[in-house]
Design an enzyme around this catalytic site. Structure first.
Site, short mmCIF file in Angstrom:
data_model
loop_
_atom_site.label_atom_id
_atom_site.label_comp_id
_atom_site.label_asym_id
_atom_site.label_seq_id
_atom_site.Cartn_x
_atom_site.Cartn_y
_atom_site.Cartn_z
N HIS A 73 -1.94 0.74 7.49
CA HIS A 73 -2.19 0.86 6.06
C HIS A 73 -2.04 2.31 5.60
O HIS A 73 -2.44 3.25 6.30
CB HIS A 73 -3.62 0.37 5.78
CG HIS A 73 -4.02 0.44 4.33
ND1 HIS A 73 -3.62 -0.49 3.41
CD2 HIS A 73 -4.79 1.34 3.66
CE1 HIS A 73 -4.13 -0.18 2.23
NE2 HIS A 73 -4.83 0.93 2.35
N CYS A 117 0.82 -1.22 0.00
CA CYS A 117 0.00 0.00 0.00
C CYS A 117 0.85 1.26 0.00
O CYS A 117 0.50 2.24 -0.67
CB CYS A 117 -0.98 0.00 1.17
SG CYS A 117 -0.21 -0.10 2.81
#
Length: 224
Positions: free
Chosen positions: A131, A27
Site C-alpha cells: 500500500h 492508493c
C-alpha cells in the site's frame, strides 16, 4: 510582522506525517494526487493520463517494457481494480514535472522517479509492501491536513535539505515498528478477516497479493 503559514512551514522545522490513503486498489494514484494537488480522489483522472501517455508512444512503451501489449496495458491501467507501480510513478513524475520519492518501509530504500529530468521540486510517498500513503511536512503532530506542505524545492546538491533526513528518520521509525508487510518471506494472516494466506515465497505463490486485490484488505500480519 505577519508571516504566512506557508512561509512558516518553509522556514521552521516541522514534523513528517503519514497521510493515510484509502485501501481501494488506487492508493498509488490517490497518494500522488494528494502530494501533487492535495486531492485524494485523483485516481480516475491519473489513470487516464497514464493510458494516454502510453498510447501516444507505442515504440517507447512496447510489450517488452510494459509486460503486455500496449493496447492491452492501456485498457488494464484504467481498470480501478488494478494496482500501479514503478512504470506509473515514472509517467506521473513527468506529467507533473516533479520528482517522486517513494520510500519502502521494509528496506528504507528511496526510489526516485524523474531524477534524470532534474526537476526543481519533489514530493514523497511511503510504501509498506502492499500500500502507498502520502508523506507531508506538518507544523506539529495532529495539525489539519490543510496545513500540510507536500512539495519541496530540490537544492543544488539534488536533495531537499533537512526534509530528506526527517523523512528517512520517519521511515526508519516505521520500519522499527514493523509497519510493513513482508510478502516475500512470511506466511501471513489478514488483519481484517483473519484468513491465513501465503506470502510471495515463489513467483507463482502470490496469495497475499491476490487476497488484497480481491478484498481491498492490506492489513497483513505474520501468521504464528
Amino acid at each position: 510582522m505577519f508571516i504566512s503559514f506557508s512561509l512558516w512551514l518553509y522556514t521552521m522545522e516541522g514534523t513528517i506525517v503519514r497521510r493515510v490513503i484509502p485501501s481501494d486498489n488506487s492508493c498509488l494514484f490517490n497518494a500522488v494526487g494528494y502530494v501533487m494537488d492535495h486531492d485524494k480522489n485523483k485516481a480516475p483522472e491519473l489513470r487516464q493520463v497514464i493510458a494516454a501517455t502510453v498510447a501516444s508512444d507505442p515504440e517507447k512503451y512496447s510489450e517488452a517494457f510494459l509486460g503486455k501489449p500496449n493496447v492491452q496495458y492501456c485498457n488494464w491501467i484504467i481498470d480501478s481494480e488494478k494496482w500501479g507501480g514503478a512504470i506509473e510513478l515514472s509517467i506521473l513524475a513527468d506529467y507533473y514535472g516533479r520528482e517522486i520519492a517513494a520510500y519502502d518501509i521494509q528496506t528504507t530504500r528511496c526510489d526516485l522517479y524523474g531524477q534524470e529530468r532534474r526537476y526543481s521540486e519533489r514530493v514523497m510517498l511511503i510504501y509498506d509492501g502492499l500500500h502507498y500513503d502520502a508523506l507531508a511536512m506538518s507544523p506539529f503532530e495532529g495539525a489539519p491536513e490543510e496545513f500540510d506542505q507536500t512539495i519541496f524545492a530540490v537544492q543544488k546538491d539534488r536533495t531537499i535539505g533537512q526534509v530528506d533526513g526527517l523523512a528517512l528518520n520517519f521511515v526508519k521509525e516505521q520500519q522499527r515498528k514493523r509497519s510493513y508487510t513482508n510478502t516475500a518471506n512470511f506466511t501471513l494472516r489478514c488483519g481484517v478477516c483473519q484468513i491465513g494466506v501465503i506470502g510471495q515465497k515463489e513467483c507463482n505463490n502470490q496469495e497475499a497479493m491476490e487476497h488484497a486485490q480481491a478484498t481491498g484488505h492490506v492489513n497483513f500480519q505474520e501468521y504464528r
